[in-house]
Design an enzyme around this catalytic site. Structure first.
Site, short mmCIF file in Angstrom:
data_model
loop_
_atom_site.label_atom_id
_atom_site.label_comp_id
_atom_site.label_asym_id
_atom_site.label_seq_id
_atom_site.Cartn_x
_atom_site.Cartn_y
_atom_site.Cartn_z
N HIS A 1 22.11 13.04 -18.81
CA HIS A 1 21.22 12.50 -17.77
C HIS A 1 19.89 13.24 -17.87
O HIS A 1 19.88 14.47 -17.81
CB HIS A 1 21.82 12.75 -16.38
CG HIS A 1 22.97 11.86 -16.07
ND1 HIS A 1 22.82 10.51 -15.83
CD2 HIS A 1 24.29 12.12 -15.95
CE1 HIS A 1 24.00 9.98 -15.58
NE2 HIS A 1 24.91 10.93 -15.65
N GLY B 1 -5.18 -12.38 4.44
CA GLY B 1 -4.87 -12.00 5.82
C GLY B 1 -5.64 -10.75 6.15
O GLY B 1 -6.44 -10.26 5.35
N GLN C 1 -4.19 -3.73 9.92
CA GLN C 1 -4.62 -2.45 10.43
C GLN C 1 -5.87 -1.89 9.72
O GLN C 1 -6.78 -1.37 10.34
CB GLN C 1 -3.44 -1.48 10.27
CG GLN C 1 -3.71 -0.04 10.52
CD GLN C 1 -3.93 0.23 11.99
OE1 GLN C 1 -3.46 -0.50 12.85
NE2 GLN C 1 -4.68 1.27 12.28
N PHE C 2 -5.90 -2.06 8.39
CA PHE C 2 -6.97 -1.41 7.62
C PHE C 2 -8.12 -2.34 7.27
O PHE C 2 -9.12 -1.89 6.73
CB PHE C 2 -6.40 -0.86 6.31
CG PHE C 2 -5.37 0.20 6.52
CD1 PHE C 2 -5.75 1.48 6.90
CD2 PHE C 2 -4.03 -0.07 6.34
CE1 PHE C 2 -4.81 2.46 7.10
CE2 PHE C 2 -3.08 0.91 6.52
CZ PHE C 2 -3.47 2.18 6.91
N GLY C 3 -7.96 -3.62 7.53
CA GLY C 3 -9.03 -4.54 7.20
C GLY C 3 -8.50 -5.76 6.47
O GLY C 3 -7.31 -6.07 6.53
N LYS D 1 -6.63 -4.68 -0.86
CA LYS D 1 -6.80 -4.29 0.53
C LYS D 1 -8.14 -3.59 0.63
O LYS D 1 -8.34 -2.55 -0.02
CB LYS D 1 -5.69 -3.30 0.88
CG LYS D 1 -5.04 -3.60 2.18
CD LYS D 1 -3.94 -2.65 2.46
CE LYS D 1 -2.73 -3.50 2.76
NZ LYS D 1 -1.64 -2.84 3.32
N ASP E 1 6.72 3.17 8.79
CA ASP E 1 6.31 1.97 9.54
C ASP E 1 7.03 0.74 8.97
O ASP E 1 6.41 -0.28 8.69
CB ASP E 1 4.78 1.80 9.45
CG ASP E 1 4.27 0.77 10.46
OD1 ASP E 1 5.07 0.33 11.32
OD2 ASP E 1 3.08 0.41 10.39
P1 AMP Z 1 -1.68 -5.70 5.96
O1 AMP Z 1 -3.03 -5.14 6.05
O2 AMP Z 1 -0.84 -5.02 4.91
O3 AMP Z 1 -0.98 -5.81 7.26
O4 AMP Z 1 -1.85 -7.19 5.38
C1 AMP Z 1 -2.38 -8.24 6.16
C2 AMP Z 1 -1.88 -9.56 5.63
O5 AMP Z 1 -2.37 -9.75 4.30
C3 AMP Z 1 -0.37 -9.64 5.50
O6 AMP Z 1 0.22 -10.08 6.70
C4 AMP Z 1 -0.19 -10.66 4.39
O7 AMP Z 1 -0.25 -11.96 4.90
C5 AMP Z 1 -1.39 -10.40 3.51
N1 AMP Z 1 -1.03 -9.50 2.40
C6 AMP Z 1 -1.05 -8.15 2.41
N2 AMP Z 1 -0.66 -7.65 1.23
C7 AMP Z 1 -0.38 -8.72 0.43
C8 AMP Z 1 0.09 -8.87 -0.91
N3 AMP Z 1 0.35 -7.81 -1.66
N4 AMP Z 1 0.29 -10.10 -1.38
C9 AMP Z 1 0.05 -11.18 -0.61
N5 AMP Z 1 -0.38 -11.11 0.66
C10 AMP Z 1 -0.61 -9.89 1.20
#
Ligand code: AMP
Length: 655
Positions: A145, A401, A404-406, A422, A515
């Site tokens: 391993h 979408g 929280q961060f934008g 993001k 979270d």
């Molecule tokens: P969050 O900031 O991670 O809460 O993302 C906000 C929204 O963006 C989420 O509810 C999704 O609808 C969309 N989203 C976030 N990350 C992804 C991803 N990797 N692929 C597709 N949609 C995403």
């Protein structure tokens, strides 16, 4: 267990040793309550022992350096390259180090010593020198391993069998044996006379004697960065260096060398069914049904692992008399032949599939096609050793979408790889700390974790670049498809199992999510569910989110010890996972309905828990209740939960 003796470093090095030098040693962790640590030591290899000493430091220069331990070479059975299972922070270095391991046996007990050389070439030199000194040992092993046993698991393969043979083949010591015969020219026609002496092989010889594995590409891979190598599906490659977990250096048949993602290849010897288009590995019954229905082609089929270990199931789509999927166990008779109907037996599963491609032989339809090419998995980073992504390589597309961060947008990296970007609102996170952490996070790789590809941190706002998940958040997916999902408990349970598998991986790597909730999981093609945003909560700067009294704190997913003392652990993740299961089985309802946060806290403190969702088996609800044990130590681990849920799925959903 390493023996103690009383020699000093000065005495040991008086007689010329075979090899000496500084390396980092991982403590042997003899008792489970001893904290693992890493120390720099001076090592001396002589005829009989590998001995290690305190390092010289200025204050003790005049004192004789004390011996810290020694390994009797005749007890050594394994000397191999190890995987980088640690972070640089853990071992307290800023430069890359080169791990290898030494297995030995004392009084019938096996010990594994992990050492890190400070230079790559030095590691090979140490391995070869120790192997050479141990060549006449009687119990040289053939498997090992490459990472330690941590928390009742082998950190390399996840096996829970402590005294198992090992998940990797050992290198061939015999080829080193001939090296010691002084006749170096027999190893390489290109070696100049004198360019290598026993114990100090030339680099060409080293390349020859290092273990070589042949791998086959499971997917195409297009090299974009210099230093990477393209892969062609089904072609063979020689592995030159597999010391890093996710990116291996390989050579193709034309002699080109470069890095490739290790999850895109499979050892030739253990390829098994994986070379066939129709084999889909661990796809569950529910996911195979939705994939085949989505294709909507008569005779479309897959072969998948059955929920009973070691068996396989054929899932076949037919429109007669109405569109549906039939599942057939592939059975074996007493002669070891495979069959679907006893009249037609074949030597192997591929032969059997081939037979039924030409004759329905009692099946609902002849086997015709398999779903289009399986999507290639995400790679750990977009290239070897890459986590900083160039802004100019990203094309930003539609908004997916915001959270929280934008805002989150779909993107393309270098015009070819789908990514989610993001765009971090300024001031929402402690960026420098996160950027450091991102280097570690890109190395976390699992089918049920959203892959972090890297960050764009040179410009503001910084971008976090991850794998793109086509169907967005699990919460929205559940709400959108409530009608069809509420009647398909098998599919709901399968979603929970997938999240549990991703979380069990994080737990194994001592990584806490902090979270976990349906809103932080994402859904991709073939109903694949992945956990996202793990560990991100630590870098949020907003008090309303980080303090348990804040309006954005995920109170409804928090156990008593988090509400009372903000004490996060894998066990607080387990509590949140129970709430996530509840969200899944109630198709996206808000836990505790309209109750205010303060009322939820009061209920949780009193030991009141969420009620059973309407469409939920009692056995499944019992699992949720275990996650909500008041004391963290009474909650199961993700590993145990996974086994329990898979067991339930076998009982309540026919395979
Ligand atoms: P969050 O900031 O991670 O809460 O993302 C906000 C929204 O963006 C989420 O509810 C999704 O609808 C969309 N989203 C976030 N990350 C992804 C991803 N990797 N692929 C597709 N949609 C995403």
């Amino acid at each position: 267990m390493a023996m103690r003796n009383s020699s000093t470093y000065e005495e040991a090095t008086e007689i010329k040793p075979k090899k000496e030098g500084v390396m980092i040693k991982r403590s042997l962790n003899k008792r489970f309550w001893t904290v693992v640590n890493y120390k720099q030591r001076s090592f001396v290899l002589n005829e009989k022992f590998l001995v290690y000493y305190e390092l010289e430091d200025d204050s003790s220069k005049l004192l004789k350096r004390e011996e810290k331990g020694r390994i009797l070479l005749e007890t050594v059975h394994t000397v191999e390259i190890a995987t980088n299972f640690f972070t640089k922070e853990e071992i307290g270095v800023s430069e890359e180090v080169w791990p290898f391991l030494l297995g030995y046996q004392v009084k019938g007990r096996d010990y594994l010593l992990f050492l890190c050389a400070l230079r790559k070439e030095d590691r090979i030199d140490w391995i070869l020198a120790i192997r050479e000194a141990c060549l006449n040992n009687k119990t040289i092993k053939s498997e090992f391993h490459p990472a330690p046993w941590i928390s009742k698991n082998w950190a390399c393969c996840g096996s829970t069998v402590r005294y198992s043979e090992g998940c990797r083949k050992c290198g061939d010591w015999a080829s080193i044996r001939s090296l010691s015969s002084l006749d170096v020219s027999t190893h390489s026609n290109n070696t100049m006379p004198g360019e290598g002496t026993p114990g100090t092989p030339s680099s060409k010889q080293k390349e020859k004697i290092m273990p070589r594995t042949k791998v086959v590409a499971l997917y195409n891979y297009k090299a974009i960065e210099t230093g990477d190598l393209s892969l062609e599906k089904n072609q063979e490659y020689d592995v030159i260096d597999d010391s890093q977990e996710h990116w291996w250096k390989v050579k193709d048949t034309k002699g080109n060398v470069g890095f490739i993602p290790s999850n895109y290849v499979k050892e030739k010897e253990s390829l098994g069914l994986q070379q066939y288009e129709w084999y889909v590995n661990d796809m569950s019954r529910q996911r195979s049904e939705s994939t085949l229905k989505h294709e909507d082609k008569e005779g479309c089929f897959v072969v998948r692992n059955s929920s009973t270990k070691g068996l396989y199931t054929l899932s076949l789509y037919t429109k007669i008399p109405h569109p549906h999927v039939k599942h057939y166990h592939i059975k074996q008779n007493s002669r070891g032949e495979f069959f679907l109907s006893e009249k037609h037996c074949c030597q192997s599963i591929p032969d059997l599939i081939n037979y039924h491609k030409h004759n329905s032989g009692g099946l609902a339809s002849r086997l015709k096609t398999s779903p289009c090419d399986r999507p290639a998995p995400a790679t750990a980073g977009l290239s070897h050793d890459k986590w900083e992504i160039d802004h100019d390589d990203l094309m930003l597309l539609e908004e997916l979408g915001s959270g929280q961060f934008g805002v989150v947008r779909r993107g393309k990296w270098r015009g070819s790889i789908d990514v989610a970007v993001k765009m971090m609102k300024e001031g929402t996170m402690s960026e420098d700390d996160f950027i450091e952490e991102a280097k570690v996070m890109t190395k976390l790789q699992h089918t049920n974790l959203v892959q972090l590809y890297g960050v764009c941190s040179k410009n503001r706002p910084i971008f976090i670049v991850t794998e793109y998940m086509r169907y967005g958040s699990l919460l929205n997916h559940l709400r959108r498809h409530e009608q069809s999902l509420s009647s398909n408990q098998g599919l709901l349970l399968d979603m929970c199992i997938q999240v549990c598998k991703g979380m069990a991986y994080l737990e194994r790597h001592n990584y806490i999510h902090r979270d976990l909730a349906a809103r932080n999981c994402l859904v991709g093609t073939d109903n694949i569910v992945k956990v996202a945003d793990f560990g991100l909560a630590r870098y949020v700067l907003d008090d309303q989110y980080t303090s348990s009294g804040g309006s954005k704190f995920p109170i409804k997913w928090a156990p008593p010890e988090v509400l009372n003392y903000t004490r996060f652990s894998s066990k607080s993740d387990i509590w949140a996972y129970g709430v996530l299961m509840w969200e899944v089985f109630s198709c996206g309802k808000m836990p505790y309905g309209r109750l205010k946060n303060a009322e939820v806290v009061e209920r949780v403190q009193k030991g009141l828990i969420l009620e059973k969702p309407k469409a939920c088996y009692k056995e499944v609800y019992d699992v949720m209740r275990k996650c909500w044990a008041h004391l963290p130590e009474n909650r199961p681990s993700f590993k145990v939960l996974k086994e329990t849920l898979v067991g339930i799925s076998q009982r309540i959903v026919v395979d």
